[in-house]
Design a protein around this motif. Structure first.
Motif, PDB file in Angstrom:
ATOM      1  N   GLY A   1     -61.417  13.275 -22.003  1.00 40.06           N
ATOM      2  CA  GLY A   1     -60.593  13.390 -23.373  1.00 40.06           C
ATOM      3  C   GLY A   1     -59.139  13.222 -23.249  1.00 40.06           C
ATOM      4  O   GLY A   1     -58.363  13.548 -24.198  1.00 40.06           O
ATOM      5  N   LEU A   2     -58.559  12.952 -21.878  1.00 42.45           N
ATOM      6  CA  LEU A   2     -57.211  13.013 -21.619  1.00 42.45           C
ATOM      7  C   LEU A   2     -56.710  11.585 -21.965  1.00 42.45           C
ATOM      8  O   LEU A   2     -55.468  11.446 -22.386  1.00 42.45           O
ATOM      9  CB  LEU A   2     -57.046  12.998 -20.133  1.00 42.45           C
ATOM     10  N   LEU A   3     -57.439  10.535 -22.011  1.00 42.99           N
ATOM     11  CA  LEU A   3     -56.884   9.135 -22.263  1.00 42.99           C
ATOM     12  C   LEU A   3     -57.392   8.770 -23.446  1.00 42.99           C
ATOM     13  O   LEU A   3     -58.303   9.448 -24.233  1.00 42.99           O
ATOM     14  CB  LEU A   3     -57.645   8.176 -21.352  1.00 42.99           C
ATOM     15  N   ARG A   4     -56.742   7.569 -24.337  1.00 40.60           N
ATOM     16  CA  ARG A   4     -57.174   7.238 -25.485  1.00 40.60           C
ATOM     17  C   ARG A   4     -58.501   6.400 -25.590  1.00 40.60           C
ATOM     18  O   ARG A   4     -58.876   5.962 -26.802  1.00 40.60           O
ATOM     19  CB  ARG A   4     -56.255   6.315 -26.187  1.00 40.60           C
ATOM     20  N   ILE A   5     -58.879   6.207 -24.345  1.00 41.10           N
ATOM     21  CA  ILE A   5     -60.294   5.369 -24.243  1.00 41.10           C
ATOM     22  C   ILE A   5     -61.069   6.545 -23.584  1.00 41.10           C
ATOM     23  O   ILE A   5     -60.794   7.361 -22.935  1.00 41.10           O
ATOM     24  CB  ILE A   5     -59.913   4.277 -23.335  1.00 41.10           C
ATOM     25  N   PRO A   6     -62.255   6.105 -23.648  1.00 39.04           N
ATOM     26  CA  PRO A   6     -63.505   7.040 -23.187  1.00 39.04           C
ATOM     27  C   PRO A   6     -63.266   6.623 -21.641  1.00 39.04           C
ATOM     28  O   PRO A   6     -63.760   5.748 -21.126  1.00 39.04           O
ATOM     29  CB  PRO A   6     -64.797   6.328 -23.743  1.00 39.04           C
ATOM     30  N   TYR A   7     -63.015   7.935 -20.874  1.00 41.60           N
ATOM     31  CA  TYR A   7     -62.835   7.655 -19.496  1.00 41.60           C
ATOM     32  C   TYR A   7     -62.953   8.948 -18.860  1.00 41.60           C
ATOM     33  O   TYR A   7     -62.424   9.917 -19.343  1.00 41.60           O
ATOM     34  CB  TYR A   7     -61.247   7.168 -19.321  1.00 41.60           C
ATOM     35  N   THR A   8     -63.546   9.079 -17.592  1.00 41.54           N
ATOM     36  CA  THR A   8     -63.964  10.424 -16.891  1.00 41.54           C
ATOM     37  C   THR A   8     -62.926  10.281 -15.887  1.00 41.54           C
ATOM     38  O   THR A   8     -62.986   9.298 -15.014  1.00 41.54           O
ATOM     39  CB  THR A   8     -65.280  10.556 -16.520  1.00 41.54           C
ATOM     40  N   LEU A   9     -62.016  11.484 -15.502  1.00 43.99           N
ATOM     41  CA  LEU A   9     -61.269  11.568 -14.425  1.00 43.99           C
ATOM     42  C   LEU A   9     -61.444  12.716 -13.931  1.00 43.99           C
ATOM     43  O   LEU A   9     -62.230  13.614 -14.040  1.00 43.99           O
ATOM     44  CB  LEU A   9     -59.830  11.671 -14.959  1.00 43.99           C
ATOM     45  N   ILE A  10     -61.168  12.804 -12.407  1.00 43.33           N
ATOM     46  CA  ILE A  10     -61.347  13.851 -11.364  1.00 43.33           C
ATOM     47  C   ILE A  10     -60.035  14.376 -10.852  1.00 43.33           C
ATOM     48  O   ILE A  10     -59.338  13.529 -10.356  1.00 43.33           O
ATOM     49  CB  ILE A  10     -62.417  13.744 -10.467  1.00 43.33           C
ATOM     50  N   VAL A  11     -59.879  15.560 -10.922  1.00 43.34           N
ATOM     51  CA  VAL A  11     -58.812  15.948 -10.007  1.00 43.34           C
ATOM     52  C   VAL A  11     -59.283  16.855  -8.521  1.00 43.34           C
ATOM     53  O   VAL A  11     -60.337  17.447  -8.816  1.00 43.34           O
ATOM     54  CB  VAL A  11     -57.905  17.154 -10.792  1.00 43.34           C
ATOM     55  N   ILE A  12     -58.760  16.483  -7.661  1.00 46.28           N
ATOM     56  CA  ILE A  12     -59.005  16.770  -6.298  1.00 46.28           C
ATOM     57  C   ILE A  12     -57.813  17.568  -5.741  1.00 46.28           C
ATOM     58  O   ILE A  12     -57.027  17.003  -5.584  1.00 46.28           O
ATOM     59  CB  ILE A  12     -59.709  15.970  -5.397  1.00 46.28           C
ATOM     60  N   GLU A  13     -57.901  18.897  -5.331  1.00 53.11           N
ATOM     61  CA  GLU A  13     -56.871  19.554  -4.771  1.00 53.11           C
ATOM     62  C   GLU A  13     -57.205  19.935  -3.359  1.00 53.11           C
ATOM     63  O   GLU A  13     -58.381  20.617  -3.232  1.00 53.11           O
ATOM     64  CB  GLU A  13     -56.308  20.641  -5.517  1.00 53.11           C
TER      65      GLU A  13
END
Length: 210
Positions: free
Chosen positions: A195-207
């Protein structure tokens, strides 16, 4: 591997890349990630691997020492022109494989190393070299934060399709991302973002930390 065929070739130009990023809401998404994960502070040193045309510089506090690194001469040239008057901003062009064993002094001792949207353009061997470069750049107390595209085991069909259209052809699942990072870093955590982008897209943060 990166797909720059056809219409996608336009994104090799810095202006087109920046326009597209703005349209899909990437700047807003990175600001959200910056506030919650990067948390850079005045006086810290930030190394940005795969910096592109310096798109995230304005998301960092004034007074941060920033070093951007990218393979693209066009991106780096654009960034150098844009930030020519700021002595705290430096941009280097090169290939990670050439730098990992001969790290420039400017990239050493980073409090925060960022990799945003680079690794899904790289195969496993290339990605490991980039991660090793990140590790070499980090101060003992430093952190690495990656922001990447991510497939899910259960994912909306449209989001899955959008990820398939990405120029980067090495989008991985969360377990695959974690396994890749674990080859270089013993300590890491991952977070799935939707839900972070205006398009359907899945992100991952790796720390990751040393």
């Amino acid at each position: 591997m990166q797909d720059d065929r056809g219409i996608k070739h336009i994104f090799t130009f810095p202006w087109a890349y920046n326009v597209f990023q703005g349209l899909v809401g990437a700047t807003k998404a990175r600001r959200w990630v910056s506030e919650r994960f990067w948390q850079a502070r005045v006086g810290q040193k930030v190394v940005d691997i795969g910096c592109g045309p310096g798109s995230i510089v304005h998301l960092l506090p004034a007074g941060v020492k920033y070093v951007g690194f990218d393979i693209s001469d066009e991106y780096i040239s654009s960034a150098r022109v844009k930030f020519a008057g700021d002595p705290d901003k430096m941009f280097l062009v090169g290939v990670a494989e050439d730098y990992v064993d001969h790290l420039p002094a400017q990239m050493q001792g980073a409090d925060l190393v960022l990799i945003n949207g680079l690794l899904h353009h790289l195969d496993d061997n290339e990605a490991l070299i980039a991660l090793k470069l990140a590790r070499a750049s980090m101060a003992p107390s430093g952190r690495l934060v990656c922001l990447e595209a991510c497939f899910l085991i259960s994912q909306a069909p449209l989001a899955h399709w959008m990820l398939k259209q990405d120029r980067g052809k090495n989008v991985r699942t969360e377990p695959e991302w974690k396994a890749l990072v674990a080859k270089v870093f013993e300590k890491s955590e991952s977070y799935i973002l939707t839900g972070l982008l205006r398009i359907p897209y899945t992100l991952i943060v790796i720390e990751a930390k040393l």
